[in-house]
Design an enzyme around this catalytic site. Structure first.
Site, mmCIF file in Angstrom:
data_model
loop_
_atom_site.group_PDB
_atom_site.id
_atom_site.type_symbol
_atom_site.label_atom_id
_atom_site.label_comp_id
_atom_site.label_asym_id
_atom_site.label_seq_id
_atom_site.Cartn_x
_atom_site.Cartn_y
_atom_site.Cartn_z
ATOM 1 N N ASP A 148 5.885 1.426 6.801
ATOM 2 C CA ASP A 148 4.594 0.768 6.589
ATOM 3 C C ASP A 148 3.771 1.672 5.682
ATOM 4 O O ASP A 148 3.224 2.657 6.154
ATOM 5 C CB ASP A 148 3.910 0.530 7.935
ATOM 6 N N ASP B 4 3.708 -6.422 3.284
ATOM 7 C CA ASP B 4 3.444 -5.330 4.224
ATOM 8 C C ASP B 4 4.408 -5.512 5.387
ATOM 9 O O ASP B 4 5.100 -6.519 5.485
ATOM 10 C CB ASP B 4 1.973 -5.369 4.666
ATOM 11 N N HIS C 41 0.821 -1.212 0.000
ATOM 12 C CA HIS C 41 0.000 0.000 0.000
ATOM 13 C C HIS C 41 0.855 1.262 0.000
ATOM 14 O O HIS C 41 1.874 1.344 0.688
ATOM 15 C CB HIS C 41 -1.046 -0.009 1.115
ATOM 16 N N GLU D 51 -5.402 1.332 2.450
ATOM 17 C CA GLU D 51 -5.146 0.236 3.402
ATOM 18 C C GLU D 51 -5.305 0.684 4.836
ATOM 19 O O GLU D 51 -5.849 -0.042 5.672
ATOM 20 C CB GLU D 51 -3.739 -0.326 3.175
ATOM 21 N N GLU D 52 -4.819 1.882 5.145
ATOM 22 C CA GLU D 52 -4.808 2.314 6.549
ATOM 23 C C GLU D 52 -6.208 2.546 7.111
ATOM 24 O O GLU D 52 -6.366 2.701 8.319
ATOM 25 C CB GLU D 52 -3.940 3.581 6.722
ATOM 26 N N HIS E 151 3.898 2.121 13.204
ATOM 27 C CA HIS E 151 3.003 3.289 13.331
ATOM 28 C C HIS E 151 3.614 4.386 14.211
ATOM 29 O O HIS E 151 2.899 5.291 14.664
ATOM 30 C CB HIS E 151 1.597 2.885 13.827
HETATM 31 ZN ZN LIG Z 1 0.717 -1.568 6.319
#
Ligand SMILES: [Zn+2]
Length: 346
Positions: free
Chosen positions: A188, A243, A71, A222-223, A323
């Protein structure tokens, strides 16, 4: 496969990380993705909701086509309110953590194309003035954006062209250390987009004959959970999300390894795909581990949720402090690329 392709992927990841792309505002990143794959000689197609599909070619095979998914969207924020004092209250996009972005520089993008610098700060942050500043809870009500312009009222902010709905993008601070660590927000999943780009370069430059039709899909939602919910090419029978691999207490993976996820919040991954990923990693002597991710959902699960009858898997380079201000390593990138190579048997 030589490590040159992993070094290439890491360098390209840094370039992509510079293209701000919170979910809902991904055009700069997807334009970069299109340009990079097309420069390597691949045909691309963009879906209605902005996902980029790359055709790697390959021969028709009874086992059907294989799709890799990564993503291009990231966490971020959107202006929710222009306060009377000229500061911005934001609403987070995806799982952005207020404590984690405190003191981070940001870019505010207006809808008319202007950009302004600012900083995520605690409301009333001076330690010499606010004795409770250290102990206050960090939320997106107690953290605000201070714009680096001479503004102290909502009217003055609006006069700059800033309005509710403008995107707020934390600085990624992307960097590769001498020792090969890759440090940045939003590894990510931009690191995985770059891994697929590195693999595409390997296929092209080494004239690799793919034994089945292969695609790569770079998704954009995606998020928030529906990136992989797209219409797939008809011949796809298997999809593998590339991912971030989870790193943390109770898990085995490090930043130097490829993580093969056997189960996450969405349940177990396909038994045969996972077994073949393990066998592929072994064949290529890729440094890998299997792990169970406690709090994780992937794009390929969204692909299944959209009603596609496919087998699914998940791999990625180990990412520490996900994150947050994340860290991986070129070793993990290389191990993931070798696992992909082993899976395809090329
Ligand atoms: Zn991800």
């Amino acid at each position: 496969m030589t490590r040159v392709y992993a070094d290439f992927a890491a360098r390209k990841a840094i370039e992509l990380l510079e293209e701000d792309s919170p979910t809902g505002f991904t055009k700069k990143a997807t334009a970069w993705v299109k340009k990079e794959f097309e420069t390597l000689g691949y045909a691309t197609r963009t879906s209605n909701k902005g996902a980029v599909l790359v055709d790697f070619g390959g021969v028709d095979s009874p086992e059907g086509a294989l799709l890799f998914e990564a993503h291009a969207d990231t966490l971020g924020a959107i202006v929710a309110e222009i306060k009377g004092n000229g500061r911005l209250r934001v609403s987070k996009i995806g799982g952005l953590c207020a404590a984690n972005v405190e003191t981070e520089n940001v870019t505010v993008y207006t809808r008319v194309g202007d950009e302004y610098e600012g900083t995520f700060q605690l409301c009333n942050p001076s330690l010499h003035v606010n004795k409770d500043s250290a102990s206050q809870e960090r939320t997106f009500d107690s953290i605000e954006v201070v714009i680096d312009e001479n503004v102290s009222s909502a009217e003055e902010v609006r006069a700059l062209g800033i309005e509710v709905g403008d995107f707020v993008c934390p600085c990624p601070r992307a960097h590769i250390t001498e020792s090969g660590f890759i440090k940045s927000r939003f590894l990510d999943d931009k690191l995985s987009v770059a891994i697929l780009l590195g693999f595409a370069k390997f296929v092209k430059e080494e004239n690799i004959r793919l034994p089945r039709h292969v695609y790569a899909l770079m998704t954009t939602y995606e998020e928030v959970g529906h990136g992989g919910a797209v219409i797939l090419p008809k011949d796809v029978t298997e999809a593998i999300s590339v991912d971030m691999g989870c790193v943390g207490n109770g898990l085995r993976c490090t930043e130097h390894q490829c993580s093969i996820c056997v189960k996450d919040s969405g349940g177990p991954y396909d038994y045969d795909v996972t077994t073949k990923l393990i066998e592929g990693a072994k064949k290529e002597e890729a440094d890998y581990v299997t792990d169970v991710y406690p709090y994780y959902g992937s794009d390929v699960e969204a692909t299944l949720g959209a009603g596609n009858d496919i087998r699914h898997g998940l791999i990625g380079s180990g990412v520490y402090a996900s994150h947050g201000y994340e860290r991986s390593h070129i070793d993990g990138v290389y191990a993931t690329m070798k696992t992909i190579k082993g899976y395809l048997g090329v």
